[in-house]
Write a protein that holds these residues in place. Structure first.
Motif, PDB file in Angstrom:
ATOM      1  N   ASN A  70       0.819  -1.215   0.000  1.00 50.01           N
ATOM      2  CA  ASN A  70       0.000   0.000   0.000  1.00 50.01           C
ATOM      3  C   ASN A  70       0.856   1.269   0.000  1.00 50.01           C
ATOM      4  N   GLY A  71       2.156   1.106  -0.240  1.00 47.18           N
ATOM      5  CA  GLY A  71       3.047   2.254  -0.359  1.00 47.18           C
ATOM      6  C   GLY A  71       3.433   2.913   0.954  1.00 47.18           C
ATOM      7  N   LYS A  72       3.217   2.264   2.055  1.00 44.41           N
ATOM      8  CA  LYS A  72       3.525   2.843   3.372  1.00 44.41           C
ATOM      9  C   LYS A  72       4.901   2.358   3.829  1.00 44.41           C
ATOM     10  N   LYS A  73       5.935   2.974   3.270  1.00 45.60           N
ATOM     11  CA  LYS A  73       7.308   2.528   3.507  1.00 45.60           C
ATOM     12  C   LYS A  73       7.729   2.664   4.970  1.00 45.60           C
ATOM     13  N   LYS A  74       7.413   3.770   5.604  1.00 49.54           N
ATOM     14  CA  LYS A  74       7.832   3.982   6.990  1.00 49.54           C
ATOM     15  C   LYS A  74       7.157   2.958   7.909  1.00 49.54           C
ATOM     16  N   LEU A  75       5.881   2.701   7.703  1.00 45.97           N
ATOM     17  CA  LEU A  75       5.165   1.700   8.498  1.00 45.97           C
ATOM     18  C   LEU A  75       5.783   0.320   8.262  1.00 45.97           C
ATOM     19  N   HIS A  76       6.077   0.018   6.991  1.00 46.30           N
ATOM     20  CA  HIS A  76       6.728  -1.250   6.648  1.00 46.30           C
ATOM     21  C   HIS A  76       8.039  -1.395   7.423  1.00 46.30           C
ATOM     22  N   GLU A  77       8.836  -0.347   7.414  1.00 44.14           N
ATOM     23  CA  GLU A  77      10.124  -0.372   8.107  1.00 44.14           C
ATOM     24  C   GLU A  77       9.937  -0.619   9.608  1.00 44.14           C
TER      25      GLU A  77
END
Length: 180
Positions: A70-77
């Protein structure tokens, strides 16, 4: 921007950690603190806790994949960092438990015994193999080598998820045989 020098800097550390962790765990698994004169009560409360950390690791891994899709890179990290933290917490608790208690024998019979030992063996083998894979995947993300990060993450994710889920399954299968 890719930072290949960061990857190269960590390669030796990844190799060392990938060897040292399984060796130290294997050694400590055979160490009983009572044999060295320590009067330590068995940490019998730990197995359901460390099994839960495996379950939480699995949930974080799934949430992290959903986040990145879903393009949520910071959350993914953050989710991936949490998954690593839970895996480390599992390892510490697992070793602490086995240093204070005798191993529990699986008491199941028949076909279920073969299933249990297959799951246990694959869990152990893959838990060793996943160490360098997680570290390489993580360092590639840190070095912003996202193309190579995605390539290895596609392999790392299902193996790590399998290890996390089978950790819970192994606990559930052996839990009736724990002596408290």
């Amino acid at each position: 921007m890719k930072n290949n020098s960061l990857e190269q800097k960590y390669n030796r550390l990844i190799i060392a950690v990938s060897i040292v962790i399984p060796v130290v765990v294997a050694i400590l698994f055979g160490v009983k603190l009572k044999d060295f004169g320590f009067d330590v009560a068995p940490l019998s409360f730990l197995p359901p806790i460390y099994a839960s950390t495996n379950g939480l690791t699995a949930l974080l891994l799934i949430a992290a994949v959903v986040a990145i899709k879903n393009g949520k890179k910071k959350l993914h990290e953050r989710l991936m960092t949490g998954a690593i933290a839970f895996s480390v917490a599992f390892l510490v608790m697992y070793v602490a438990y086995h240093m204070t208690a005798d191993s529990t024998k699986f008491g199941g019979v028949g076909f279920v015994r073969y299933i249990y030992f297959f799951i246990l063996a694959s869990h152990i083998i893959l838990s060793i193999a996943i160490i360098p894979m997680v570290l390489i995947t993580y360092v590639r993300a840190l070095s912003q080598n996202f193309e190579m990060h995605k390539k290895i993450a596609r392999i790392t994710f299902p193996i790590w998820l399998y290890v996390a889920v089978t950790g819970v399954v192994v606990y559930l299968m052996i839990s009736p045989y724990y002596v408290y």
